[in-house]
Design a protein around this motif. Structure first.
Motif, PDB file in Angstrom:
ATOM      1  N   UNK A  49       0.820  -1.202   0.000  1.00 36.90           N
ATOM      2  CA  UNK A  49       0.000   0.000   0.000  1.00 36.90           C
ATOM      3  C   UNK A  49       0.863   1.264   0.000  1.00 36.90           C
ATOM      4  N   UNK A  50       1.898   1.271   0.812  1.00 35.76           N
ATOM      5  CA  UNK A  50       2.780   2.442   0.871  1.00 35.76           C
ATOM      6  C   UNK A  50       3.523   2.631  -0.453  1.00 35.76           C
ATOM      7  N   UNK A  51       3.957   1.541  -1.046  1.00 42.90           N
ATOM      8  CA  UNK A  51       4.673   1.627  -2.315  1.00 42.90           C
ATOM      9  C   UNK A  51       3.775   2.182  -3.415  1.00 42.90           C
ATOM     10  N   UNK A  52       2.526   1.817  -3.368  1.00 40.67           N
ATOM     11  CA  UNK A  52       1.585   2.299  -4.379  1.00 40.67           C
ATOM     12  C   UNK A  52       1.454   3.822  -4.331  1.00 40.67           C
ATOM     13  N   UNK A  53       1.564   4.391  -3.129  1.00 41.87           N
ATOM     14  CA  UNK A  53       1.466   5.846  -2.994  1.00 41.87           C
ATOM     15  C   UNK A  53       2.792   6.546  -3.296  1.00 41.87           C
ATOM     16  N   UNK A  54       3.917   5.870  -3.058  1.00 39.98           N
ATOM     17  CA  UNK A  54       5.214   6.505  -3.248  1.00 39.98           C
ATOM     18  C   UNK A  54       5.774   6.355  -4.655  1.00 39.98           C
ATOM     19  N   UNK A  55       5.354   5.338  -5.399  1.00 38.03           N
ATOM     20  CA  UNK A  55       5.898   5.133  -6.748  1.00 38.03           C
ATOM     21  C   UNK A  55       5.716   6.330  -7.659  1.00 38.03           C
ATOM     22  N   UNK A  56       4.551   6.964  -7.706  1.00 36.67           N
ATOM     23  CA  UNK A  56       4.404   8.113  -8.622  1.00 36.67           C
ATOM     24  C   UNK A  56       5.318   9.288  -8.265  1.00 36.67           C
ATOM     25  N   UNK A  57       5.728   9.386  -7.002  1.00 38.99           N
ATOM     26  CA  UNK A  57       6.571  10.513  -6.579  1.00 38.99           C
ATOM     27  C   UNK A  57       8.049  10.291  -6.861  1.00 38.99           C
ATOM     28  N   UNK A  58       8.422   9.064  -7.152  1.00 37.46           N
ATOM     29  CA  UNK A  58       9.824   8.784  -7.434  1.00 37.46           C
ATOM     30  C   UNK A  58      10.187   9.286  -8.827  1.00 37.46           C
ATOM     31  N   UNK A  59      11.298   9.941  -8.912  1.00 33.27           N
ATOM     32  CA  UNK A  59      11.760  10.441 -10.209  1.00 33.27           C
ATOM     33  C   UNK A  59      12.881   9.530 -10.690  1.00 33.27           C
ATOM     34  N   UNK A  60      12.487   8.371 -11.171  1.00 35.41           N
ATOM     35  CA  UNK A  60      13.440   7.381 -11.645  1.00 35.41           C
ATOM     36  C   UNK A  60      13.156   7.054 -13.105  1.00 35.41           C
ATOM     37  N   UNK A  61      14.148   6.495 -13.753  1.00 38.77           N
ATOM     38  CA  UNK A  61      13.931   6.035 -15.129  1.00 38.77           C
ATOM     39  C   UNK A  61      13.014   4.807 -15.096  1.00 38.77           C
ATOM     40  N   UNK A  62      12.527   4.437 -16.232  1.00 38.01           N
ATOM     41  CA  UNK A  62      11.606   3.296 -16.304  1.00 38.01           C
ATOM     42  C   UNK A  62      12.271   1.999 -15.840  1.00 38.01           C
ATOM     43  N   UNK A  63      13.532   1.811 -16.198  1.00 41.37           N
ATOM     44  CA  UNK A  63      14.241   0.600 -15.781  1.00 41.37           C
ATOM     45  C   UNK A  63      14.425   0.555 -14.267  1.00 41.37           C
ATOM     46  N   UNK A  64      14.809   1.681 -13.689  1.00 35.73           N
ATOM     47  CA  UNK A  64      15.005   1.732 -12.241  1.00 35.73           C
ATOM     48  C   UNK A  64      13.680   1.553 -11.510  1.00 35.73           C
ATOM     49  N   UNK A  65      12.621   2.151 -12.021  1.00 38.04           N
ATOM     50  CA  UNK A  65      11.306   2.017 -11.398  1.00 38.04           C
ATOM     51  C   UNK A  65      10.805   0.584 -11.485  1.00 38.04           C
ATOM     52  N   UNK A  66      11.070  -0.076 -12.601  1.00 36.13           N
ATOM     53  CA  UNK A  66      10.682  -1.481 -12.738  1.00 36.13           C
ATOM     54  C   UNK A  66      11.436  -2.343 -11.737  1.00 36.13           C
ATOM     55  N   UNK A  67      12.706  -2.050 -11.513  1.00 37.36           N
ATOM     56  CA  UNK A  67      13.495  -2.797 -10.536  1.00 37.36           C
ATOM     57  C   UNK A  67      12.967  -2.578  -9.128  1.00 37.36           C
ATOM     58  N   UNK A  68      12.636  -1.345  -8.803  1.00 33.40           N
ATOM     59  CA  UNK A  68      12.093  -1.048  -7.475  1.00 33.40           C
ATOM     60  C   UNK A  68      10.759  -1.750  -7.278  1.00 33.40           C
ATOM     61  N   UNK A  69       9.935  -1.752  -8.299  1.00 32.84           N
ATOM     62  CA  UNK A  69       8.641  -2.448  -8.196  1.00 32.84           C
ATOM     63  C   UNK A  69       8.824  -3.947  -8.010  1.00 32.84           C
TER      64      UNK A  69
END
Length: 65
Positions: free
Chosen positions: A21-41
């Protein structure tokens, strides 16, 4: 029935769901590239999955034992 195992299982499940739940709210605020965001997810999903499965296992063992 082992109440300690059931309690720890419920806590692990709650932490796993809270992380998702927390990740769902914080993901849009992260300023990462698509590859980095996919890794974090992926890492978040793996951590939450381990917590949820461990929690379910503890609850089953606590109830059956």
């Amino acid at each position: 029935m082992n109440v300690d195992l059931v309690a720890f299982g419920i806590i692990a499940i709650a932490i796993g769901l809270g992380a998702l739940s927390a990740a769902r709210h914080f993901y849009p605020r992260l300023e990462l590239s698509e590859d980095a965001l996919a890794t974090v997810r992926l890492l978040t999903a793996m951590i939450a999955g381990v917590l949820l499965l461990a929690g379910l296992g503890l609850v089953v063992i606590g109830v059956a034992g």
